[in-house]
Design a protein around this motif. Structure first.
Motif, PDB file in Angstrom:
ATOM      1  N   ARG A  92     104.488 -53.720  36.567  1.00 64.67           N
ATOM      2  CA  ARG A  92     103.259 -54.508  36.654  1.00 64.67           C
ATOM      3  C   ARG A  92     102.287 -53.803  37.595  1.00 64.67           C
ATOM      4  O   ARG A  92     102.609 -53.521  38.732  1.00 64.67           O
ATOM      5  N   LEU A 108      97.417 -46.214  33.968  1.00 64.04           N
ATOM      6  CA  LEU A 108      98.112 -47.033  32.974  1.00 64.04           C
ATOM      7  C   LEU A 108      98.671 -46.181  31.844  1.00 64.04           C
ATOM      8  O   LEU A 108      99.782 -46.428  31.360  1.00 64.04           O
ATOM      9  N   ALA A 111     101.758 -44.669  33.084  1.00 59.69           N
ATOM     10  CA  ALA A 111     102.807 -45.682  33.194  1.00 59.69           C
ATOM     11  C   ALA A 111     103.430 -45.980  31.832  1.00 59.69           C
ATOM     12  O   ALA A 111     104.652 -46.143  31.722  1.00 59.69           O
ATOM     13  N   CYS A 115     107.225 -45.596  31.451  1.00 60.11           N
ATOM     14  CA  CYS A 115     107.938 -46.872  31.534  1.00 60.11           C
ATOM     15  C   CYS A 115     108.043 -47.612  30.209  1.00 60.11           C
ATOM     16  O   CYS A 115     108.969 -48.404  30.014  1.00 60.11           O
ATOM     17  N   VAL A 118     104.477 -52.186  30.231  1.00 61.85           N
ATOM     18  CA  VAL A 118     103.523 -52.219  31.330  1.00 61.85           C
ATOM     19  C   VAL A 118     102.657 -53.470  31.224  1.00 61.85           C
ATOM     20  O   VAL A 118     102.144 -53.803  30.147  1.00 61.85           O
ATOM     21  N   TYR A 120      99.238 -55.186  32.968  1.00 64.02           N
ATOM     22  CA  TYR A 120      98.077 -54.938  33.827  1.00 64.02           C
ATOM     23  C   TYR A 120      97.498 -56.267  34.259  1.00 64.02           C
ATOM     24  O   TYR A 120      97.139 -57.104  33.445  1.00 64.02           O
ATOM     25  N   VAL A 144      99.570 -52.005  26.598  1.00 67.59           N
ATOM     26  CA  VAL A 144      99.598 -52.731  27.873  1.00 67.59           C
ATOM     27  C   VAL A 144      99.357 -54.216  27.658  1.00 67.59           C
ATOM     28  O   VAL A 144      98.469 -54.613  26.899  1.00 67.59           O
TER      29      VAL A 144
END
Length: 334
Positions: A92, A108, A111, A115, A118, A120, A144
């Protein structure tokens, strides 16, 4: 996603200041009746002020925005990796003062690559800015999940729900530099209280450098920063019926080395009288008297580390540009 209907609004009087006429009057009464005179920086950011500030960020003299963007572009994956996030769980990204999230998409995107999952969580006082941020991030990073929140994070820190993963709080753009040291510590302490062990903060700060470079950044040759500062008087004329003659004030940028900050002032060019009917004020300005409108504190590595440690964070790593003009610092929560 229909951003306009998905924004979560906190019902609180503390959210009113940036949009409230009453708050505008209150700040005028507080700041212009005393000596030296001052007004709070949020008053600079009406629609026209926000437009002018976006123009400022593209000026050749104004290095902070492009320098920070460059650091993010070079080190985004290293920043995400340094958080120590468990890639089997979501990450997060909470951003204070997100604005339009013009640079956040770089982080982002990194990420998502690392990951996969994600979230946001942008926080801002302006629902219009959050709409723009969510539209931009939605196009740039369609994977996201967006959870925007309208809140005045300075006076009413957002309460974070428990999260099954790591939270990386972001406060970039050197926004922390707009607050005096005591207020800056309070903002970071409030944020720290919402984070758990294993979470982290990414803080963007402008560093001390030669005075000439600093002054050019806040007093550009094209006069955009001057127009931005003078727009505050236009705003008081429009919204409070004031009769400021903006031709009788000029923009002044000053380096206060003792306080390690750039100061923006509006300086009266002559003895003059000003009426602000909606605030019930009649003011006399002497020639060369100023209204202090904004400060931008500049940091050394020592003052930056001290700020973060006083707020309860542990400094992990700092990324800078080749000239050492700007810093992005990752600080952990233990």
């Amino acid at each position: 996603m229909d951003t306009a209907t998905d924004l979560r609004i906190i019902e609180s009087n503390s959210l009113a200041p940036l949009d409230s006429r009453e708050a505008l009057i209150g700040e005028v009464l507080r700041g212009l009746r005393k000596r030296p005179r001052s007004l709070v920086p949020w008053m600079l950011y009406d629609c026209e002020g926000s437009r002018l500030f976006e123009c400022i960020t593209t000026l050749p003299e104004y290095y902070p925005t492009r320098t920070e963007r460059g650091i993010l572009a070079r080190h985004a994956e290293a920043i995400v990796t340094a958080t120590g996030a468990d890639y089997s769980r979501p990450l997060r990204l909470l951003e204070l003062g997100a604005g339009t999230a013009a640079k956040t998409g770089i982080l982002l995107s990194a990420a998502i690559r690392l990951c996969g999952q994600v979230v946001y969580f942008p926080v801002d006082v302006s629902s219009d800015a959050l709409e723009a941020a969510c539209d931009s991030i939605g196009c740039m990073c369609p994977g996201v999940r967006l959870e925007p929140m309208v809140a005045n994070y300075v006076t009413h820190p957002p309460r974070l729900e428990r999260f099954n993963g790591t939270t990386l709080a972001m406060y970039i753009g050197s926004s922390i530099g707009n607050f005096p040291p005591a207020e800056a510590r309070t903002i970071l302490r409030n944020l720290r209280s919402q984070l758990r062990a294993g979470d982290a903060l990414l803080l963007g700060t402008d560093l001390v450098k030669d005075e000439a470079t600093l002054l050019r950044a806040y007093d550009d040759e094209a006069g955009v920063t001057a127009a931005f500062n003078l727009n505050l008087l236009h705003r008081l004329n429009r919204e409070l019926g004031a009769n400021f003659d903006t031709g009788c004030f000029r923009h002044r940028a000053r380096w206060n080395g003792r306080a390690s900050r750039i100061e923006m002032h509006l300086e009266s060019t002559c003895d003059q009288s000003v009426e602000i009917p909606d605030a019930g004020l009649s003011l006399r300005f002497a020639a060369l008297e100023t209204i202090h409108t904004e400060s931008s504190y500049k940091f050394t590595q020592e003052t930056l580390d001290s700020l973060l440690e006083d707020a309860g964070f542990t400094v992990d790593r700092t990324w800078t540009d080749p000239r050492q003009w700007y810093a992005l610092t990752l600080a952990g929560v233990s």
